[in-house]
Scaffold this active site. Structure first.
Site, mmCIF file in Angstrom:
data_model
loop_
_atom_site.group_PDB
_atom_site.id
_atom_site.type_symbol
_atom_site.label_atom_id
_atom_site.label_comp_id
_atom_site.label_asym_id
_atom_site.label_seq_id
_atom_site.Cartn_x
_atom_site.Cartn_y
_atom_site.Cartn_z
ATOM 1 N N TRP A 200 0.825 -1.218 0.000
ATOM 2 C CA TRP A 200 0.000 0.000 0.000
ATOM 3 C C TRP A 200 0.849 1.253 0.000
ATOM 4 O O TRP A 200 0.566 2.210 -0.724
ATOM 5 C CB TRP A 200 -0.988 0.000 1.154
ATOM 6 C CG TRP A 200 -2.141 -0.930 0.892
ATOM 7 C CD1 TRP A 200 -2.471 -2.051 1.606
ATOM 8 C CD2 TRP A 200 -3.089 -0.864 -0.187
ATOM 9 N NE1 TRP A 200 -3.565 -2.671 1.044
ATOM 10 C CE2 TRP A 200 -3.962 -1.964 -0.053
ATOM 11 C CE3 TRP A 200 -3.274 0.024 -1.245
ATOM 12 C CZ2 TRP A 200 -5.011 -2.196 -0.947
ATOM 13 C CZ3 TRP A 200 -4.321 -0.217 -2.143
ATOM 14 C CH2 TRP A 200 -5.176 -1.308 -1.992
ATOM 15 N N ASP B 64 -1.658 6.612 6.182
ATOM 16 C CA ASP B 64 -2.778 5.827 5.679
ATOM 17 C C ASP B 64 -3.060 4.769 6.739
ATOM 18 O O ASP B 64 -2.297 3.813 6.898
ATOM 19 C CB ASP B 64 -2.395 5.164 4.346
ATOM 20 C CG ASP B 64 -3.476 4.215 3.826
ATOM 21 O OD1 ASP B 64 -4.503 4.039 4.515
ATOM 22 O OD2 ASP B 64 -3.279 3.647 2.726
ATOM 23 N N LYS C 29 -12.790 -1.131 6.188
ATOM 24 C CA LYS C 29 -12.065 -2.140 6.953
ATOM 25 C C LYS C 29 -12.615 -2.204 8.372
ATOM 26 O O LYS C 29 -12.956 -3.253 8.869
ATOM 27 C CB LYS C 29 -10.566 -1.827 6.981
ATOM 28 C CG LYS C 29 -9.958 -1.458 5.629
ATOM 29 C CD LYS C 29 -9.901 -2.625 4.660
ATOM 30 C CE LYS C 29 -9.632 -2.221 3.218
ATOM 31 N NZ LYS C 29 -8.389 -1.546 2.944
HETATM 32 C C1 LIG Z 1 -7.833 -1.116 1.510
HETATM 33 C C2 LIG Z 1 -6.701 -0.187 1.573
HETATM 34 C C3 LIG Z 1 -6.497 0.789 0.590
HETATM 35 C C4 LIG Z 1 -7.381 0.917 -0.622
HETATM 36 O O1 LIG Z 1 -8.594 1.476 -0.326
HETATM 37 P P1 LIG Z 1 -9.624 1.860 -1.488
HETATM 38 O O2 LIG Z 1 -10.883 2.097 -0.738
HETATM 39 O O3 LIG Z 1 -9.719 0.702 -2.443
HETATM 40 O O4 LIG Z 1 -9.139 3.083 -2.143
HETATM 41 C C5 LIG Z 1 -5.418 1.638 0.723
HETATM 42 N N1 LIG Z 1 -4.593 1.560 1.780
HETATM 43 C C6 LIG Z 1 -4.753 0.632 2.736
HETATM 44 C C7 LIG Z 1 -3.812 0.574 3.892
HETATM 45 C C8 LIG Z 1 -5.818 -0.270 2.667
HETATM 46 O O5 LIG Z 1 -5.985 -1.193 3.625
#
Ligand SMILES: *Cc1c(COP(=O)(O)O)cnc(C)c1O
Length: 372
Positions: free
Chosen positions: A101, A175, A199
């Site tokens: 990521w 993030d 999540k």
């Molecule tokens: C799931 C996830 C993403 C992607 O999220 P989207 O909603 O598909 O844009 C980005 N970063 C992390 C750490 C994630 O777990």
């Protein structure tokens, strides 16, 4: 029907109580004669839902008053572009690479800013956390970006870097999609935190951005208005129509978090502290079994193991299909690993009860006996 335990990485399991409340309110929210999906985002009913959700999130995460909480769209992947548009001023930005990521984030940011990689665990196949003292931080970065929980590789920062102590005066941007609201956040070390809702806090379609006020207001001219943090903040996240239903469900999840109780050796814990204690116990149970099993393995360095996403391998990939089929027969769903890591992955977010991890470990023990 017993509800199966769903280990999906996201969109992911939600608390049963939240789903039940949403079902009860689906056709008629509190006597208004309307479901939440059918309400104007500018109605007093929806405004009350929206304000309560923000207040509850601020309370749960102890978000200081000089941080804006924005309810946006596009997910964390859109943020990979939206963030540099808003905060980089087109100049130098620092990125730490700790998994797939953060790698994606850095790649996208290169379209908008001068990306400098301060550290990378790529040579360890993203199974370690590069020691913060070894990071090659820039003198003049607009921000330092990390992914505080790598959902695919199962690497989590259990303590955030203290950039000031490391000699950088840039704000940390993280993030935290896959562990937001699973633990406390030390805001003194964080300039901005963002994450998709799907999540740990609700359905897909909503992105949380929590950003220190002084960092916004310098977006690049090309920034779409709907993604300009200042515009979004000045309009209470209603410059465009927000994802109202996702916002409402997240609000129910925040209420659920506030209601949690957990009895621990340290006494009775409530709210986020209860959630965090439960997450620690769930992770300890699963990693403890993986390590002692002599059958399954987890590749991540012990100090970097995620409480939320636990990748693991069987002794042979030839057993994977049998493992997954047996798991499904035992009401244990969505355990297949991400394709770039392979093997299995158990995502054990806030809404996964300890009983779910106990059921998983019990199944894993039986499977190891019959296939060992
Ligand atoms: C799931 C996830 C993403 C992607 O999220 P989207 O909603 O598909 O844009 C980005 N970063 C992390 C750490 C994630 O777990």
């Amino acid at each position: 029907m017993t509800r199966p335990f769903n280990f999906a990485p996201g969109p992911a399991t939600l608390p049963l109580e939240v789903l039940q409340q949403a079902a009860n309110e689906m056709l008629d929210w509190r006597g208004t004669g309307m479901g939440v999906m059918e309400m104007s985002h500018r109605s007093k009913e929806f405004i009350s839902i929206a304000e309560q959700a923000e207040a509850d999130l601020r309370e749960i995460l102890s978000i200081p008053s000089n941080y804006k909480v924005l309810f946006m769209q596009g997910g964390a992947i859109a943020e990979n572009a939206v963030l540099p548009m808003n905060l980089s001023r087109g100049a130098r930005v620092d990125y730490a690479i700790t998994g797939s990521w953060s790698q994606k984030s850095a790649k996208e940011a290169r379209k908008y800013a001068d990306v400098h990689v301060v550290a990378s665990n790529e040579s360890d196949h993203h199974t370690t956390l590069p020691a913060y003292g070894s990071w090659q931080l820039s003198d003049n970065a607009a921000y330092v970006h990390v992914c505080s929980n790598e959902t695919v590789h199962g690497v989590e920062m259990h303590e955030l870097p203290d950039l000031a102590a490391l000699g950088s005066n840039a704000p940390l941007v993280m993030d935290c999609s896959s562990h937001i609201a699973s633990r406390t956040i030390d805001w003194s070390r964080v300039g901005m935190a963002y994450g998709g809702a799907q999540k740990n806090i609700g359905p897909a379609g909503m992105t949380m951005v929590i950003v220190r006020e002084d960092l916004i207001g310098h977006a690049m001219a090309i920034t779409p208005s709907a993604f300009d943090y200042k515009v979004v903040a000045d309009n209470g996240s209603m410059y465009n129509t927000p994802p109202t239903y996702a916002w409402y469900i997240a609000g129910l999840v925040f209420q659920w978090i506030k209601q949690q109780r957990e009895t621990t050796p340290q006494g009775e814990l409530t709210g986020l502290a209860a959630i965090e204690a439960r997450n620690v116990a769930k992770a300890a149970l699963l990693y403890g079994y993986l390590d002692e099993s002599g059958f399954y393995t987890n590749p991540v360095a012990v100090n970097a193991r995620s409480r939320m996403n636990v990748p693991f391998f069987l002794p042979s990939d030839d057993l994977n299909d049998a493992f997954l089929a047996g798991a499904k027969a035992h009401n244990l769903l969505q355990l297949k690993g991400h394709k770039i890591v392979g093997g299995m992955r158990a995502s054990i977010y806030n809404a996964m009860p300890l009983a779910g991890v106990q059921a998983l470990v019990s199944y894993m023990k039986d499977f190891a006996v019959s296939h060992g």
